[in-house]
Design a protein around this motif. Structure first.
Motif, PDB file in Angstrom:
ATOM      1  N   CYS A   1       0.774  -1.057  -0.046  1.00  0.00           N
ATOM      2  CA  CYS A   1       0.076  -0.030   0.062  1.00  0.00           C
ATOM      3  C   CYS A   1       0.955   1.412   0.075  1.00  0.00           C
ATOM      4  N   PRO A   2       0.798   2.103  -1.055  1.00  0.00           N
ATOM      5  CA  PRO A   2       1.513   3.231  -1.291  1.00  0.00           C
ATOM      6  C   PRO A   2       1.266   4.240  -0.281  1.00  0.00           C
ATOM      7  N   GLU A   3      -0.062   4.380   0.294  1.00  0.00           N
ATOM      8  CA  GLU A   3      -0.480   5.311   1.385  1.00  0.00           C
ATOM      9  C   GLU A   3      -0.509   5.022   2.760  1.00  0.00           C
ATOM     10  N   GLY A   4      -0.060   3.870   3.145  1.00  0.00           N
ATOM     11  CA  GLY A   4       0.333   3.280   4.483  1.00  0.00           C
ATOM     12  C   GLY A   4      -1.286   3.124   5.342  1.00  0.00           C
ATOM     13  N   VAL A   5      -2.188   2.690   4.479  1.00  0.00           N
ATOM     14  CA  VAL A   5      -3.626   2.960   5.271  1.00  0.00           C
ATOM     15  C   VAL A   5      -4.253   1.428   5.459  1.00  0.00           C
ATOM     16  N   VAL A   6      -3.435   0.422   5.153  1.00  0.00           N
ATOM     17  CA  VAL A   6      -3.887  -0.963   5.560  1.00  0.00           C
ATOM     18  C   VAL A   6      -3.043  -1.357   6.655  1.00  0.00           C
ATOM     19  N   THR A   7      -3.893  -1.765   7.720  1.00  0.00           N
ATOM     20  CA  THR A   7      -3.367  -2.083   9.026  1.00  0.00           C
ATOM     21  C   THR A   7      -2.769  -3.641   8.998  1.00  0.00           C
ATOM     22  N   ARG A   8      -1.703  -3.547   9.746  1.00  0.00           N
ATOM     23  CA  ARG A   8      -1.024  -5.181  10.025  1.00  0.00           C
ATOM     24  C   ARG A   8      -1.488  -5.509  11.460  1.00  0.00           C
ATOM     25  N   ALA A   9      -2.825  -5.779  11.372  1.00  0.00           N
ATOM     26  CA  ALA A   9      -3.350  -6.535  12.500  1.00  0.00           C
ATOM     27  C   ALA A   9      -4.255  -7.387  12.039  1.00  0.00           C
ATOM     28  N   ILE A  10      -4.961  -8.108  13.212  1.00  0.00           N
ATOM     29  CA  ILE A  10      -6.021  -8.927  12.654  1.00  0.00           C
ATOM     30  C   ILE A  10      -7.365  -8.308  13.524  1.00  0.00           C
ATOM     31  N   PRO A  11      -8.139  -8.050  12.871  1.00  0.00           N
ATOM     32  CA  PRO A  11      -8.758  -8.154  11.305  1.00  0.00           C
ATOM     33  C   PRO A  11      -7.809  -7.167  10.567  1.00  0.00           C
ATOM     34  N   VAL A  12      -7.529  -7.358   9.546  1.00  0.00           N
ATOM     35  CA  VAL A  12      -6.951  -6.329   8.411  1.00  0.00           C
ATOM     36  C   VAL A  12      -7.676  -5.375   8.134  1.00  0.00           C
ATOM     37  N   GLU A  13      -7.479  -3.944   8.232  1.00  0.00           N
ATOM     38  CA  GLU A  13      -8.609  -3.199   7.890  1.00  0.00           C
ATOM     39  C   GLU A  13      -7.824  -2.023   7.080  1.00  0.00           C
ATOM     40  N   ILE A  14      -8.728  -1.223   6.151  1.00  0.00           N
ATOM     41  CA  ILE A  14      -8.156  -0.369   5.340  1.00  0.00           C
ATOM     42  C   ILE A  14      -8.915   0.908   5.674  1.00  0.00           C
ATOM     43  N   ASP A  15      -7.971   2.287   5.973  1.00  0.00           N
ATOM     44  CA  ASP A  15      -8.833   3.159   6.265  1.00  0.00           C
ATOM     45  C   ASP A  15      -9.226   4.090   4.970  1.00  0.00           C
ATOM     46  N   LEU A  16     -10.485   4.034   5.142  1.00  0.00           N
ATOM     47  CA  LEU A  16     -10.900   4.581   3.686  1.00  0.00           C
ATOM     48  C   LEU A  16     -11.120   6.097   3.584  1.00  0.00           C
ATOM     49  N   ASP A  17     -10.747   6.699   4.790  1.00  0.00           N
ATOM     50  CA  ASP A  17     -10.592   8.033   4.841  1.00  0.00           C
ATOM     51  C   ASP A  17      -9.485   8.657   4.012  1.00  0.00           C
ATOM     52  N   TYR A  18      -8.437   7.743   3.783  1.00  0.00           N
ATOM     53  CA  TYR A  18      -7.192   8.188   3.292  1.00  0.00           C
ATOM     54  C   TYR A  18      -6.948   7.414   1.960  1.00  0.00           C
ATOM     55  N   CYS A  19      -7.609   6.310   1.609  1.00  0.00           N
ATOM     56  CA  CYS A  19      -7.392   5.520   0.819  1.00  0.00           C
ATOM     57  C   CYS A  19      -7.910   5.966  -0.721  1.00  0.00           C
ATOM     58  N   LYS A  20      -6.966   6.075  -1.598  1.00  0.00           N
ATOM     59  CA  LYS A  20      -7.166   6.673  -3.077  1.00  0.00           C
ATOM     60  C   LYS A  20      -7.844   5.750  -3.952  1.00  0.00           C
ATOM     61  N   GLY A  21      -8.036   4.512  -3.545  1.00  0.00           N
ATOM     62  CA  GLY A  21      -8.491   3.416  -4.551  1.00  0.00           C
ATOM     63  C   GLY A  21      -7.625   3.063  -5.773  1.00  0.00           C
ATOM     64  N   CYS A  22      -6.263   3.028  -5.330  1.00  0.00           N
ATOM     65  CA  CYS A  22      -5.361   2.588  -6.574  1.00  0.00           C
ATOM     66  C   CYS A  22      -5.657   1.184  -6.931  1.00  0.00           C
ATOM     67  N   GLY A  23      -5.925   0.395  -5.909  1.00  0.00           N
ATOM     68  CA  GLY A  23      -5.972  -1.024  -6.206  1.00  0.00           C
ATOM     69  C   GLY A  23      -4.854  -1.806  -6.136  1.00  0.00           C
ATOM     70  N   ILE A  24      -3.707  -1.396  -5.698  1.00  0.00           N
ATOM     71  CA  ILE A  24      -2.570  -2.111  -5.572  1.00  0.00           C
ATOM     72  C   ILE A  24      -2.801  -3.141  -4.675  1.00  0.00           C
ATOM     73  N   CYS A  25      -3.354  -3.029  -3.618  1.00  0.00           N
ATOM     74  CA  CYS A  25      -3.722  -3.947  -2.322  1.00  0.00           C
ATOM     75  C   CYS A  25      -4.481  -5.255  -3.032  1.00  0.00           C
ATOM     76  N   ALA A  26      -5.407  -5.096  -4.026  1.00  0.00           N
ATOM     77  CA  ALA A  26      -6.108  -5.997  -4.481  1.00  0.00           C
ATOM     78  C   ALA A  26      -5.376  -6.710  -5.406  1.00  0.00           C
ATOM     79  N   GLU A  27      -4.479  -5.923  -6.344  1.00  0.00           N
ATOM     80  CA  GLU A  27      -3.803  -6.734  -7.183  1.00  0.00           C
ATOM     81  C   GLU A  27      -2.717  -7.492  -6.647  1.00  0.00           C
ATOM     82  N   GLU A  28      -2.194  -7.435  -5.412  1.00  0.00           N
ATOM     83  CA  GLU A  28      -1.101  -7.997  -4.834  1.00  0.00           C
ATOM     84  C   GLU A  28      -1.395  -9.023  -4.130  1.00  0.00           C
TER      85      GLU A  28
END
Length: 98
Positions: free
Chosen positions: A56-83
């Motif tokens: 994640c280039p924005e650092g908005v994915v948590t490295r925790a359980i459950p994995v969460e994505i902070d949608l306030d800062y996510c630009k929707g690039c899709g790199i997380c889904a692609e990888e």
């Protein structure tokens, strides 16, 4: 030892900082949605994988359980889904998800 080895300033340090550009979630046309049944850390309840966090280039994915994505800062690039090796993250059209 060379001159480069002696210099205290010849190395790089980098720390990802969430939200340097402010809350940019409004820029998205698609948002990432995690399927917990396919996400390796969430499915196994063990800290493993976290490739989405790593890429994640924005650092908005948590490295925790459950994995969460902070949608306030996510630009929707899709790199997380692609990888994601298990395809646990799907990019959903922002307008259809409301």
């Amino acid at each position: 030892m060379s001159e480069t080895d002696k210099c205290d300033f010849t190395f790089a340090h980098s720390k990802l900082c969430k939200g340097e550009a402010g809350k940019t979630g409004g820029w998205r046309s698609a948002k990432p949605v995690i399927d917990p049944s396919r996400c390796t850390p969430m499915k196994n309840q063990r800290p493993s994988c976290f490739i989405c966090w790593l890429y994640c280039p924005e650092g908005v994915v948590t490295r925790a359980i459950p994995v969460e994505i902070d949608l306030d800062y996510c630009k929707g690039c899709g790199i997380c889904a692609e990888e994601c090796p298990t395809k646990a993250i799907e990019m959903i059209d922002e307008e259809k998800s409301e």
